[in-house]
Scaffold this motif. Structure first.
Motif, PDB file in Angstrom:
ATOM      1  N   UNK A   1       0.833  -1.210   0.000  1.00  0.00           N
ATOM      2  CA  UNK A   1       0.000   0.000   0.000  1.00  0.00           C
ATOM      3  C   UNK A   1       0.873   1.268   0.000  1.00  0.00           C
ATOM      4  N   UNK A   2       2.095   1.116   0.507  1.00  0.00           N
ATOM      5  CA  UNK A   2       2.963   2.278   0.643  1.00  0.00           C
ATOM      6  C   UNK A   2       2.588   3.147   1.827  1.00  0.00           C
ATOM      7  N   UNK A   3       2.216   2.505   2.960  1.00  0.00           N
ATOM      8  CA  UNK A   3       1.889   3.304   4.138  1.00  0.00           C
ATOM      9  C   UNK A   3       2.818   2.931   5.293  1.00  0.00           C
ATOM     10  N   UNK A   4       3.078   3.924   6.127  1.00  0.00           N
ATOM     11  CA  UNK A   4       3.868   3.702   7.332  1.00  0.00           C
ATOM     12  C   UNK A   4       2.887   3.399   8.460  1.00  0.00           C
ATOM     13  N   UNK A   5       2.884   2.131   8.910  1.00  0.00           N
ATOM     14  CA  UNK A   5       1.854   1.708   9.870  1.00  0.00           C
ATOM     15  C   UNK A   5       2.029   2.367  11.233  1.00  0.00           C
ATOM     16  N   UNK A   6       3.212   2.902  11.492  1.00  0.00           N
ATOM     17  CA  UNK A   6       3.451   3.539  12.792  1.00  0.00           C
ATOM     18  C   UNK A   6       2.909   4.961  12.830  1.00  0.00           C
ATOM     19  N   UNK A   7       2.672   5.511  11.654  1.00  0.00           N
ATOM     20  CA  UNK A   7       2.302   6.917  11.599  1.00  0.00           C
ATOM     21  C   UNK A   7       0.795   7.082  11.731  1.00  0.00           C
ATOM     22  N   UNK A   8       0.379   7.808  12.741  1.00  0.00           N
ATOM     23  CA  UNK A   8      -1.052   7.997  12.955  1.00  0.00           C
ATOM     24  C   UNK A   8      -1.565   9.234  12.227  1.00  0.00           C
ATOM     25  N   UNK A   9      -2.904   9.281  12.084  1.00  0.00           N
ATOM     26  CA  UNK A   9      -3.515  10.362  11.307  1.00  0.00           C
ATOM     27  C   UNK A   9      -4.409  11.231  12.182  1.00  0.00           C
ATOM     28  N   UNK A  10      -4.476  12.525  11.839  1.00  0.00           N
ATOM     29  CA  UNK A  10      -5.499  13.387  12.443  1.00  0.00           C
ATOM     30  C   UNK A  10      -6.846  13.010  11.841  1.00  0.00           C
ATOM     31  N   UNK A  11      -7.929  13.491  12.472  1.00  0.00           N
ATOM     32  CA  UNK A  11      -9.257  13.064  12.023  1.00  0.00           C
ATOM     33  C   UNK A  11      -9.505  13.404  10.571  1.00  0.00           C
ATOM     34  N   UNK A  12      -9.005  14.576  10.138  1.00  0.00           N
ATOM     35  CA  UNK A  12      -9.312  14.964   8.764  1.00  0.00           C
ATOM     36  C   UNK A  12      -8.547  14.116   7.753  1.00  0.00           C
ATOM     37  N   UNK A  13      -7.333  13.717   8.085  1.00  0.00           N
ATOM     38  CA  UNK A  13      -6.585  12.846   7.177  1.00  0.00           C
ATOM     39  C   UNK A  13      -7.205  11.446   7.179  1.00  0.00           C
TER      40      UNK A  13
END
Lengths: 574, 194
Positions: A56-68
């Motif tokens: 997927x190309x995502x960093x699983x450790x990186x969390x998102x704000x609600x809007x993202x």
């Protein structure tokens, strides 16, 4: 109801009682309730998930704000929608189409794509007549899984908003989506599919098998027996509270549900995850009393609506009784209103299903709701109009009841003149604006389109009399709540209905889901205030009654005038 | 907007990967298990006689000859059309529906030599949800038994015994409702009097 019917209900309660708590705790661990972040099955699932995240190309450790987080939901939905639309538009020229189904027209394909992407599974078409095996597998089955996982992810984000403080992060959508699919929905579905196949639900890649009928004098020499990978679809159809049948007749079709056991299991499957999620909530907020209270309110509403449907259908149709037709319950027949119902399920199995499918946002049916008695049909309709919170669809049901809980503490706060709090979070103007948007979106998507359909000459595809209004109301209640069941006499394949119902499904999904995430984001940023003597407890009977009252009054005030002219008038003219 | 576009790549990859996992691998594995463990059931529980498929034990058929038990009315296509499952979806006050019930009840009484005092079982005059219901109620079968016995030159008791043999009880004794499987019953009757 016979004593066996009563036992059937008790068996369901017992089975849920045994399975819901462990599954709820398991799901809590999957979504990070343990302090070390581990979950059962890590050794198997972690490597799989790592590969998926890399692709997927995502960093699983990186969390998102609600809007993202919300943008991720929307991006995933948009790509799903386009992919499914293209598939539906081109299925006629694609392989793996043994029954030779053609491609869908633009508005029909739009409606169908929206329907499966939003977890509605509204079907204006009839499955075996319009859809190829390829579309069922690559399109519908996939969306059955992921649309449920999206609902799951968003409620987890909301719960994190409640449990965290001083942060803007709600988790990572791609991680929540993946774990929901890989660790929860897929393993459960595989088990369920095998169980269904053992009972006679079909699972093959055949087109039609031509059978030479037994009574040659009947005028029908040949019967086409349908095929398809049905059991695999059926499993996630219930577990993901999707509800789209492989065949037109949905779970009344003998190949989707061949006996009383499969009917029972399907009811169990569609209630399982929504109820377990409430336990998950209790674990994550570290207060089991909260989940007990919510389950109590949900179960109370569910039992009331389901029980009323069962009794109304068992009582039968007085107009039919007047023709000296026997609708009584006895040792040799189950009786009741049998139009649209299967002998093997009877009115009890059917009523149980109807209550559960509309209390969750499933929309699968094991009998035809359009042929219900007026009160029997009013119950599932009103059950959806409550916003599907008893216990609601996978994820979205719990979101809904938490929003209504916020509204309840707000109303209670107004009454006593204190700032309302829920689980240590102050509920203020910004949250209440979002709650209001959430509460108004569904009735708006339902009533405006239904009203327009009633006055438009060209939209008149319903039966005459009050039942026609019931059909329009039921069908828009179904799309606006992402349910998918229908009063199916009404033709909804016209351009008007495919477009308006497509829009109402999108509104019912995203005008609710985005405010939920925004509320989660807003709550996460707030500090936790310690409970004081002045804090209203949200786990006792008083709050339960308040919450139930809010649920019923909000829906009642909104929909009673319309219902009075539909099912209630029809009942009075029986 | 840029934040949205950044999410499109994982979105695209996720849709592709989940399509392979859930749309290809999952149904294939399910089919493999089904075909190996429950082959006949997974193929539709077909009934084969003398090398010819004559139906499925779960899918009802239309029977009109007097020596056969008759199925319920059906709204699937022209009746028991396996490629077009459907209920009537008629509302409870629909005039056409009520007229059809009256007509079916009259026909049922005539067919089975019943006088007006006999109440007709509700399943005999109503269409099922699927239009493919393979069952009729036991009450319905009992009222048809005399006609079938006469047409086949059997005694009523023999026919009633056959009905009992082909009555599916509730699953595990409590789930669902009992019903008489018309397809299997009629085949068994054919075998008996062949």
């Amino acid at each position: 109801m016979s004593w066996q019917n009563v036992l059937q209900v008790l068996a369901l309660v017992l089975l849920l009682g045994v399975t819901v708590p462990p599954l709820g705790r398991y799901m809590a661990a999957v979504f990070g309730s343990r302090s070390d972040g581990t979950a059962p099955g890590d050794r198997v699932f972690n490597p799989i998930e790592r590969v998926l995240y890399r692709v997927f190309g995502v960093d699983s450790k990186r969390e998102q704000r609600w809007n993202v987080y919300a943008l991720s939901v929307l991006a995933f939905t948009l790509v799903s929608l386009l992919g499914l639309y293209v598939l539906l538009r081109t299925q006629g020229s694609l392989p793996f189409n043994p029954t030779d189904r053609g491609s869908l027209q633009p508005t029909g394909a739009f409606n169908a794509a929206v329907s499966f992407v939003t977890n509605t599974n509204w079907q204006w078409f009839s499955g075996e007549v319009a859809i190829s095996h390829l579309t069922q597998m690559l399109g519908f089955a996939v969306q059955n899984f992921v649309s449920a996982a999206v609902g799951l992810a968003t409620v987890i984000a909301l719960i994190r908003g409640i449990t965290r403080s001083g942060t803007r992060h709600l988790g990572n959508f791609w991680v929540d989506l993946t774990r929901g699919v890989v660790r929860i929905l897929l393993p459960l579905s595989l088990v369920a599919a095998v169980m269904l196949m053992s009972q006679g639900v079909v699972q093959n890649f055949n087109g039609h098998t031509a059978a030479t009928t037994i009574d040659a004098s009947s005028g029908v020499a040949e019967q086409l027996i349908p095929g398809g990978p049905v059991a695999s679809q059926e499993a996630i159809k219930e577990l993901g509270t999707n509800g789209g049948g492989y065949y037109n007749a949905n779970s009344s079709h003998p190949f989707e549900s061949p006996n009383g056991f499969t009917n029972f299991m399907q009811v169990f499957m569609l209630l399982l995850i929504p109820l377990s999620l409430v336990v998950t909530f209790g674990v994550m907020v570290n207060d089991r009393r909260q989940s007990r209270l919510l389950i109590g309110v949900m179960a109370g509403i569910l039992v009331l609506f389901t029980g009323t449907t069962m009794l109304a259908e068992q009582a039968g149709n007085p107009r039919v009784a007047a023709m000296h037709i026997d609708q009584s319950l006895s040792g040799v027949q189950s009786g009741g209103n049998m139009e649209g119902k299967e002998v093997r399920f009877g009115t009890s199995g059917c009523g149980l299903y109807a209550g559960s499918t509309t209390g969750t946002s499933t929309g699968a049916v094991s009998c035809m709701h359009d042929s219900f008695t007026p009160i029997g049909g009013l119950m599932p309709m009103l059950h959806m109009m409550l916003g599907e919170i008893s216990p609601g669809g996978v994820g979205v049901g719990l979101s809904g009841v938490l929003i209504l809980a916020l509204l309840s503490v707000f109303i209670a706060g107004l009454m006593v003149g204190r700032t309302p709090e829920y689980l240590g979070k102050k509920i203020q103007a910004s949250e209440m604006k979002l709650v209001t948007l959430y509460i108004l979106a569904m009735p708006f998507a339902l009533l405006t389109f239904a009203a327009a359909s009633v006055v438009l000459e060209s939209a008149n595809t319903f039966q005459s009399g009050p039942h026609g209004l019931s059909e329009v109301l039921y069908n828009f209640a179904s799309t606006a709540n992402n349910n998918g069941s229908a009063f199916a006499y009404q033709g909804t394949g016209t351009q008007w209905y495919t477009i308006t119902q497509g829009i109402s499904m999108l509104m019912g999904r995203f005008l609710l889901m985005i405010p939920v995430l925004a509320i989660g984001g807003s709550l996460a940023a707030k500090p936790k205030v310690p409970a004081t003597a002045g804090t209203m407890p949200t786990h006792n009977a008083l709050f339960g009654a308040l919450l139930a009252g809010v649920i019923v009054i909000v829906a009642g005030l909104t929909f009673f005038p319309a219902l009075a002219l539909g099912p209630i008038l029809e009942h009075l003219s029986l | 907007m840029r934040a949205f576009i950044r999410q499109l790549r994982p979105a695209l990859m996720a849709v592709v990967v989940f399509t392979l996992l859930l749309g290809v691998a999952y149904p294939l594995v399910s089919t493999l298990i089904g075909q190996v463990a429950f082959g006949d059931k997974a193929d539709g529980s077909l009934i084969v006689r003398d090398g010819v498929v004559v139906g499925s034990e779960f899918i009802g058929q239309t029977f009109t000859a007097p020596e056969y038990f008759h199925s319920r009315p059906s709204a699937a296509g022209a009746g028991y059309d396996g490629s077009a499952s459907s209920g009537s979806n008629d509302g409870p006050l629909n005039e056409d529906f009520l007229a059809a019930v009256q007509e079916r009840a009259d026909a049922y009484r005539t067919e089975n030599g019943l006088d007006d005092a006999v109440a007709v079982p509700v399943d005999a005059v109503t269409a099922s949800g699927s239009g493919l219901d393979p069952h009729i109620s036991i009450a319905n079968a009992h009222l048809q038994a005399q006609r079938v016995a006469d047409a086949r030159g059997l005694s009523l008791d023999e026919v009633l015994a056959m009905v009992e043999d082909h009555t599916d009880g509730r699953s595990l004794g409590v789930l669902g409702e009992p019903g008489v499987n018309v397809v299997l019953l009629n085949i068994a009757l054919d075998d008996l009097t062949k």
